[in-house]
Design a protein around this motif. Sequence first.
Motif, PDB file in Angstrom:
ATOM      1  N   SER A 246      32.581  17.960  58.045  1.00  0.00           N
ATOM      2  CA  SER A 246      31.305  18.915  58.347  1.00  0.00           C
ATOM      3  C   SER A 246      30.906  19.488  57.132  1.00  0.00           C
ATOM      4  O   SER A 246      31.515  19.813  56.220  1.00  0.00           O
ATOM      5  CB  SER A 246      31.695  19.798  59.531  1.00  0.00           C
ATOM      6  N   PRO A 247      29.543  19.724  57.146  1.00  0.00           N
ATOM      7  CA  PRO A 247      29.047  20.527  56.138  1.00  0.00           C
ATOM      8  C   PRO A 247      29.681  22.038  56.142  1.00  0.00           C
ATOM      9  O   PRO A 247      30.242  22.626  56.901  1.00  0.00           O
ATOM     10  CB  PRO A 247      27.384  20.907  56.599  1.00  0.00           C
ATOM     11  N   GLY A 248      29.185  22.730  54.918  1.00  0.00           N
ATOM     12  CA  GLY A 248      29.854  23.781  54.516  1.00  0.00           C
ATOM     13  C   GLY A 248      31.146  23.962  53.796  1.00  0.00           C
ATOM     14  O   GLY A 248      31.547  22.839  53.563  1.00  0.00           O
ATOM     15  N   SER A 249      31.962  24.850  54.005  1.00  0.00           N
ATOM     16  CA  SER A 249      33.278  25.089  53.183  1.00  0.00           C
ATOM     17  C   SER A 249      34.356  24.491  54.127  1.00  0.00           C
ATOM     18  O   SER A 249      35.498  24.478  53.569  1.00  0.00           O
ATOM     19  CB  SER A 249      33.596  26.710  52.799  1.00  0.00           C
ATOM     20  N   GLU A 250      34.058  24.315  55.286  1.00  0.00           N
ATOM     21  CA  GLU A 250      35.087  23.840  56.255  1.00  0.00           C
ATOM     22  C   GLU A 250      36.277  24.793  56.287  1.00  0.00           C
ATOM     23  O   GLU A 250      37.441  24.247  56.638  1.00  0.00           O
ATOM     24  CB  GLU A 250      35.639  22.363  55.689  1.00  0.00           C
ATOM     25  N   GLY A 251      35.880  25.855  56.057  1.00  0.00           N
ATOM     26  CA  GLY A 251      37.141  27.086  56.210  1.00  0.00           C
ATOM     27  C   GLY A 251      37.943  27.057  55.161  1.00  0.00           C
ATOM     28  O   GLY A 251      38.763  27.905  55.197  1.00  0.00           O
ATOM     29  N   ALA A 252      37.947  26.475  54.015  1.00  0.00           N
ATOM     30  CA  ALA A 252      38.505  26.663  52.681  1.00  0.00           C
ATOM     31  C   ALA A 252      38.371  27.685  52.167  1.00  0.00           C
ATOM     32  O   ALA A 252      37.249  28.412  51.978  1.00  0.00           O
ATOM     33  CB  ALA A 252      38.239  25.184  52.018  1.00  0.00           C
ATOM     34  N   GLN A 253      39.453  28.096  51.654  1.00  0.00           N
ATOM     35  CA  GLN A 253      39.508  29.415  50.537  1.00  0.00           C
ATOM     36  C   GLN A 253      39.260  28.949  49.199  1.00  0.00           C
ATOM     37  O   GLN A 253      39.310  27.953  48.792  1.00  0.00           O
ATOM     38  CB  GLN A 253      40.825  30.309  50.989  1.00  0.00           C
ATOM     39  N   THR A 254      39.011  29.995  48.511  1.00  0.00           N
ATOM     40  CA  THR A 254      38.982  29.852  47.043  1.00  0.00           C
ATOM     41  C   THR A 254      39.929  30.267  46.241  1.00  0.00           C
ATOM     42  O   THR A 254      40.588  31.578  46.590  1.00  0.00           O
ATOM     43  CB  THR A 254      37.774  30.400  46.500  1.00  0.00           C
ATOM     44  N   ILE A 255      40.653  29.333  45.427  1.00  0.00           N
ATOM     45  CA  ILE A 255      41.883  30.028  44.812  1.00  0.00           C
ATOM     46  C   ILE A 255      41.734  30.160  43.306  1.00  0.00           C
ATOM     47  O   ILE A 255      40.837  29.397  42.644  1.00  0.00           O
ATOM     48  CB  ILE A 255      42.936  28.731  44.641  1.00  0.00           C
ATOM     49  N   ASN A 256      42.095  31.335  42.813  1.00  0.00           N
ATOM     50  CA  ASN A 256      42.172  31.861  41.470  1.00  0.00           C
ATOM     51  C   ASN A 256      42.966  30.827  40.366  1.00  0.00           C
ATOM     52  O   ASN A 256      44.227  30.738  40.550  1.00  0.00           O
ATOM     53  CB  ASN A 256      42.468  33.315  41.199  1.00  0.00           C
ATOM     54  N   VAL A 257      42.416  30.251  39.335  1.00  0.00           N
ATOM     55  CA  VAL A 257      42.845  29.630  38.269  1.00  0.00           C
ATOM     56  C   VAL A 257      42.524  30.090  36.880  1.00  0.00           C
ATOM     57  O   VAL A 257      41.465  30.745  37.011  1.00  0.00           O
ATOM     58  CB  VAL A 257      42.863  28.047  38.400  1.00  0.00           C
ATOM     59  N   THR A 258      43.275  29.679  35.947  1.00  0.00           N
ATOM     60  CA  THR A 258      42.809  30.051  34.676  1.00  0.00           C
ATOM     61  C   THR A 258      42.284  28.733  33.697  1.00  0.00           C
ATOM     62  O   THR A 258      42.890  27.998  33.890  1.00  0.00           O
ATOM     63  CB  THR A 258      43.924  30.816  33.982  1.00  0.00           C
ATOM     64  N   ALA A 259      41.467  28.976  33.023  1.00  0.00           N
ATOM     65  CA  ALA A 259      40.879  27.874  32.161  1.00  0.00           C
ATOM     66  C   ALA A 259      41.965  27.370  31.297  1.00  0.00           C
ATOM     67  O   ALA A 259      42.722  28.328  30.697  1.00  0.00           O
ATOM     68  CB  ALA A 259      39.867  28.118  31.168  1.00  0.00           C
ATOM     69  N   GLY A 260      42.291  26.338  31.022  1.00  0.00           N
ATOM     70  CA  GLY A 260      43.448  25.598  30.431  1.00  0.00           C
ATOM     71  C   GLY A 260      44.862  25.407  31.412  1.00  0.00           C
ATOM     72  O   GLY A 260      45.832  24.692  30.985  1.00  0.00           O
ATOM     73  N   GLU A 261      44.633  25.798  32.733  1.00  0.00           N
ATOM     74  CA  GLU A 261      45.902  25.809  33.410  1.00  0.00           C
ATOM     75  C   GLU A 261      45.936  24.492  33.847  1.00  0.00           C
ATOM     76  O   GLU A 261      44.809  23.799  34.324  1.00  0.00           O
ATOM     77  CB  GLU A 261      45.697  26.811  34.618  1.00  0.00           C
ATOM     78  N   THR A 262      47.201  23.981  34.270  1.00  0.00           N
ATOM     79  CA  THR A 262      47.140  22.650  34.905  1.00  0.00           C
ATOM     80  C   THR A 262      47.278  22.715  36.656  1.00  0.00           C
ATOM     81  O   THR A 262      48.250  23.700  37.015  1.00  0.00           O
ATOM     82  CB  THR A 262      48.607  21.848  34.599  1.00  0.00           C
ATOM     83  N   VAL A 263      46.605  22.085  37.261  1.00  0.00           N
ATOM     84  CA  VAL A 263      46.537  22.059  38.708  1.00  0.00           C
ATOM     85  C   VAL A 263      46.808  20.754  39.364  1.00  0.00           C
ATOM     86  O   VAL A 263      46.444  19.741  38.701  1.00  0.00           O
ATOM     87  CB  VAL A 263      44.913  22.405  39.003  1.00  0.00           C
ATOM     88  N   GLY A 264      47.806  20.927  40.138  1.00  0.00           N
ATOM     89  CA  GLY A 264      48.501  19.357  40.951  1.00  0.00           C
ATOM     90  C   GLY A 264      47.612  19.341  42.237  1.00  0.00           C
ATOM     91  O   GLY A 264      47.067  20.121  42.870  1.00  0.00           O
ATOM     92  N   TYR A 265      46.922  18.079  42.487  1.00  0.00           N
ATOM     93  CA  TYR A 265      46.323  17.571  43.627  1.00  0.00           C
ATOM     94  C   TYR A 265      47.319  16.700  44.266  1.00  0.00           C
ATOM     95  O   TYR A 265      47.786  15.718  43.701  1.00  0.00           O
ATOM     96  CB  TYR A 265      44.968  16.816  43.231  1.00  0.00           C
ATOM     97  N   THR A 266      47.109  16.843  45.636  1.00  0.00           N
ATOM     98  CA  THR A 266      48.312  16.285  46.389  1.00  0.00           C
ATOM     99  C   THR A 266      47.735  15.094  47.283  1.00  0.00           C
ATOM    100  O   THR A 266      46.633  15.319  47.714  1.00  0.00           O
ATOM    101  CB  THR A 266      49.038  17.159  47.373  1.00  0.00           C
TER     102      THR A 266
END
Length: 231
Positions: free
Chosen positions: A63-83
Amino acid sequence: MKAVAAVLLLASGVAQAHYILQSLVVGGRPTADWQYVRKTANFQSNGPVTDVGSRAMTCYQLSPGSEGAQTINVTAGETVGYTAKSSITHPGPMSFWMAKAPAGQRAADMTGEGAVWFKIYQDKPTVAGNGLVWPAQGKSVINVQIPKCIPSGDYLLRAEHIGLHSASSVGGAQLYISCAQLSVSGGSGSVPSQLYSIPGAYKATDPGLVVNIYYPVPTNYRAPGPAPLTC
């Protein structure tokens, strides 16, 4: 004939093994499904996008919008995993894209429309005598480094895997897509001057989307879309 039959059997078998991209791993900690990732239209079916001109290409949202998702804090240069649930079973390339929120907006406000996207990661296969070996295939977590050279602020992080097992004709490629909401700190520099619209970055006839990866085995492969950002 036996080789062709084997290829057809393999393609029909893997065609059932769809997946979703539904959560992150940040700071070594897995997050809940859809906590920071916008819920996708295939959250139950696991089915792919096959029309690269459709609006589903942006974030494949339910559906349009954020779909209830929150926003997570990360740092530039940090590695993030996507599952990926359960894992990326199809052969094909993995890419990650980002889009920065305009001034005065948050990640949760973003639609992803227009020329706002830049690619930050693109893998490529190893060419072997018996086929192409894809870095993401078989993995349940794919890591990506948030570039150090982008400004701080809110972003969408778009994950895209292209299944090429049925891509020998136009419309056969299967795209698995989702978008996470990030707030990036510690960044520097500016966003790239060349930005892309999604949909719009690909054409259905791009060689990276129309390819027989089984026979004859390709000697090279170039993923669709631009080269990734380098810092």
